[in-house]
Design an enzyme around this catalytic site. Structure first.
Site, PDB file in Angstrom:
ATOM      1  N   CYS A 156      40.692  21.918  15.787  1.00 44.80           N
ATOM      2  CA  CYS A 156      39.272  22.175  15.995  1.00 44.80           C
ATOM      3  C   CYS A 156      38.990  23.676  15.839  1.00 44.80           C
ATOM      4  CB  CYS A 156      38.896  21.720  17.407  1.00 44.80           C
ATOM      5  SG  CYS A 156      37.168  22.014  17.821  1.00 44.80           S
ATOM      6  N   CYS A 195      36.185  20.956  24.965  1.00 42.22           N
ATOM      7  CA  CYS A 195      35.820  21.603  23.703  1.00 42.22           C
ATOM      8  C   CYS A 195      34.408  22.170  23.818  1.00 42.22           C
ATOM      9  CB  CYS A 195      35.904  20.601  22.556  1.00 42.22           C
ATOM     10  SG  CYS A 195      35.197  21.225  21.014  1.00 42.22           S
ATOM     11  N   GLU A 249       0.853  -1.190   0.000  1.00 46.89           N
ATOM     12  CA  GLU A 249       0.000   0.000   0.000  1.00 46.89           C
ATOM     13  C   GLU A 249       0.887   1.237   0.000  1.00 46.89           C
ATOM     14  OE1 GLU A 249      -0.857  -1.518   3.965  1.00 46.89           O
ATOM     15  OE2 GLU A 249      -1.257   0.551   4.570  1.00 46.89           O
ATOM     16  N   CYS A 291      37.258  25.469  17.514  1.00 47.27           N
ATOM     17  CA  CYS A 291      36.983  26.152  18.782  1.00 47.27           C
ATOM     18  C   CYS A 291      38.210  26.945  19.227  1.00 47.27           C
ATOM     19  CB  CYS A 291      36.567  25.152  19.866  1.00 47.27           C
ATOM     20  SG  CYS A 291      37.913  24.133  20.466  1.00 47.27           S
TER      21      CYS A 291
END
Ligand code: IVH
Length: 706
Positions: free
Chosen positions: A421, A451, A128, A423
């Protein structure tokens, strides 16, 4: 408005009050209609509010005169800030996906293996359309609609009864002789045409237009004001069920036909076939008609027709083994890659994200796509400025498939993957080693809780819908509170629960801050307070321990029952206790990856302190232990020899369903051995230990008697 001629409420006689309440009910209903249905209000909001206030004041003075159709009860009244919760008696599950014909053939083969059905035995399945809407569970008792609930997280949904009642396809009373309890489930959707017309009206009224029919249907159903829902042309197809006191049929198709007899709309494209190739033909037929259908669909759902077989097949995690969604291929579009940003996830995983010039893909505006990792960027060979091909499949994050060589501009720039990173700490990005000692493609920032990106992501996960689900505290607010320096900072989960207390001494109280006021600040504090009591499984999941997803969290919660018991074991494992490790290893779906990750997590003093501080703020609800009341619960069972009526997987699943554990070897701790023909050493060992041995037929008799 002729407000000056109104008699003050205190001076109203009873007869005057009756007349006034009737007039107000009619007048307010008229304004509601013009406002919501026709988007054409004829009075100002202030005047409308004055009418509502007068109605309320009269009702307060003459409570016994309050009308059944009082405007304070029905339309426009913001009686509750959010919906009441309803716990589903039978969970609302999701479906596993298949993306190709072969995936579907594999699905059928898996079922055959699990049920031990030979190639010659027909396997009947229904097919269906998969309607692109939102699922709804309707509970009928003695044929009357008693409530309607959204799926929510599958275990608990929202009570949207008033809204559901405004949908013409949803009967308030079932036809014929329905069972005493009958929960009918299906999909609420909006037709493509109704969606287009609604958007045209919105546009003409200078209002915001909607993205697609599905989001509009969802938004319309979750209106606090049912009259808004009433004004939106929603429809409903019935295709599944929850709790049912007496089953009206023993097949999927039979159940859906019964729904039609009860008065529901059912999808006319539902078919049933014994052969997989026929089902696939039906799929391709539906795929061809997709564009002409009145509503959006995103695939075809296959389900085992025989309900007895469905029961034997059972579930894996959140999806049934007896059904699968065969998705249509993803849609594609071309756009410009404007930049590549670096995203740091909760576990420090570094993901490059493509920032794209906005483009509509299959009805949804896409501006970002994942690029997975550095190797993927290299493999694709994309450069910033390129024209790229993006693909979107369902709710999955869009992907970049490649770029168009002829369109590369002269100033296209190669992307250099960062080594630190993004950051402030500039922590080095490391590549993990996988089990065989090779470098994995995943790069991680090694900063963990130092972090800020990872801490923020941890907090976002912590408050997310399947974790603490704190209303009014989402990603945006976490960013805001994380960076706060005025005494309302949220840097650890425990900080959330001290926010209200700290607000008292904050430099600038929350209610005086941008975007907040007295009411919204209080609402946030209340929402936090509401989650101070939390189910154990949610708490474990919310901690965001690697490899501990929802399903694992649930297993852990149910196995250990209380936070204290879980923490004791986790700490033991962190200390290297082998017995605790083995005990956990015996749990369903839990292996070394989870255990190592728990050990690492609880070995970290910082994490332990964080968790202690958090739990100190909470009341943790004990988890329900599964089926502790069956004669098999807590038993260890060994299946041996050749089984004829079930596969070993099914045997294992059955045992677990009744709270028992299936083990591979016989020991003194074994409670029961189910032996088929050809059983050898295990049977001998069982006899030696004096363990009860039964055959497969006896096993079925016992299980059926439970
Ligand atoms: S059956 C236990 N049938 O798809 C299985 N689901 O991915 C219950 N959906 O949450 C679902 N059309 O909202 C089923 N014909 C159909 C469906 C359908 C749409 C949705 C439903 C469900 C989701 C699962």
């Amino acid at each position: 408005m002729a407000s000056q001629t109104l008699i003050p409420v205190v001076d109203l006689t009873e007869a005057q009050a009756v007349a006034e309440l009737a007039r107000l009910a009619e007048e307010i209903a008229g304004h509601d209609l013009r406002y919501h249905r026709e988007d054409a209000p004829v009075i100002s909001d202030a005047d409308y509010d004055a009418l509502k206030r007068r109605n309320l004041a009269i009702e307060a003075r003459f409570p016994y005169l309050k009308r059944a159709d009082s405007p304070s009860e029905t339309v426009g009244a913001a009686v509750s800030e959010k919906f009441e919760k309803i716990r589903h008696r039978v969970p609302m599950l999701s479906l596993d996906n298949a993306f190709s014909d072969d995936d579907v053939r594999d699905f059928a083969a898996r079922i055959r293996r699990f049920l031990k059905l030979g190639e010659e035995t027909p396997l009947r399945l229904t097919a269906e359309p998969k309607i692109d809407g939102l699922s709804l569970s309707l509970r009928y008792e003695d044929g009357e609609l008693v409530h309607a609930a959204t799926r929510g997280d599958g275990a608990t949904g929202e009570n949207v009864t008033a809204n559901a009642k405004t949908i013409a396809d949803i009967p308030h009373r079932l036809n014929g002789q329905p069972p005493a309890v009958m929960e009918v489930r299906g999909e609420v959707y909006m037709t493509k045409q109704d969606f287009a017309e609604l958007n045209a009206r919105q546009e003409a009224a200078g209002k915001q237009t909607y993205v697609n029919p599905r989001n509009t249907a969802a938004g319309s159903l979750r209106q606090l004001d049912a009259s808004i829902t009433a004004a939106r042309p929603l429809k409903f197809f019935a295709y599944a069920w929850g709790e049912v006191s007496e089953m009206p049929a023993d097949t999927q198709m039979g159940m859906v036909r019964a729904f039609a007899d009860f008065g529901f709309e059912i999808n006319p494209l539902m078919a049933v076939h014994d052969r997989i190739e026929k089902l696939l033909e039906h799929y391709h037929d539906i795929e061809m008609q997709r564009g002409e259908l009145a509503y959006d669909i995103d695939g075809v759902v296959y389900k085992v027709d025989d309900l007895k077989l469905q029961e034997r097949l059972g579930f894996v995690s959140r999806s049934p083994r007896w059904a699968i969604a065969h998705k249509f291929p993803a849609e594609k579009a071309m756009t410009t890659l404007e930049a590549i940003d670096i995203q740091v996830g909760r576990t420090g995983a570094i993901t490059p994200v493509a920032r794209l010039e906005a483009v509509t893909v299959g009805g949804v505006v896409v501006e970002n796509a994942t690029l997975h990792n550095a190797e993927e960027i290299e493999r694709l060979g994309v450069m910033i400025g390129d024209t790229v091909i993006v693909q979107r499949a369902g709710d999955v994050i869009p992907q970049v498939l490649g770029f168009v060589e002829e369109k590369r501009p002269a100033d296209a720039q190669a992307f250099e993957f960062p080594t630190v990173c993004p950051c402030d700490l500039k922590t080095p990005i490391m590549r993990e080693l996988n089990a065989s000692g090779e470098e994995s493609v995943v790069r991680r920032c090694s900063g963990e809780f130092a972090c800020p990106f990872q801490r923020k992501e941890h907090l976002k996960h912590f408050v997310s819908r399947r974790a603490f689900d704190i209303e009014g505290l989402g990603d945006k607010q976490i960013e805001y509170f994380f960076d706060d320096e005025g005494g309302l900072e949220i840097r650890t989960p425990a900080d959330i629960f001290t926010l209200a207390e700290r607000d008292k001494g904050a430099l600038a109280k929350l209610k005086n801050r941008d975007g907040y006021g007295e009411v919204s600040a209080q609402k946030l504090f209340d929402a936090i307070e509401e989650r101070r009591t939390i189910p154990l499984e949610r708490l474990i999941y919310a901690l965001g321990i690697r490899h501990v997803g929802e399903s694992t969290a649930r297993t852990l919660a149910r196995s250990y029952g209380t936070w204290a018991a879980f923490e004791t074991v986790a700490l033991k494992i962190a200390e290297g206790d082998e017995a605790a490790r083995e005990e956990m290893d015996a749990l369903e779906d839990i292996g070394d990856a989870v255990i190592d990750s728990l050990a690492r997590y609880f070995n970290e003093p910082h994490n332990r302190a964080m968790v202690e501080a958090l739990v100190g703020q909470l009341t943790v609800e004990e988890a329900e232990r599964p089926a502790t009341d069956t004669a098999l619960s807590g038993k260890t069972i060994v299946f041996t020899g050749s089984l004829e009526r079930m596969s070993r997987d099914e045997a294992k699943a059955m045992a677990e369903r009744f709270g028992a554990k299936a083990s591979g070897s016989v020991s003194k701790k074994t409670d029961l051995v189910v032996a088929g023909p050809g059983a050898g050493s295990k049977l001998a060992k069982a006899q030696e230990f004096g363990i009860e041995v039964i055959d497969e037929d006896e096993w079925f008799r016992r299980v059926e008697a439970l």
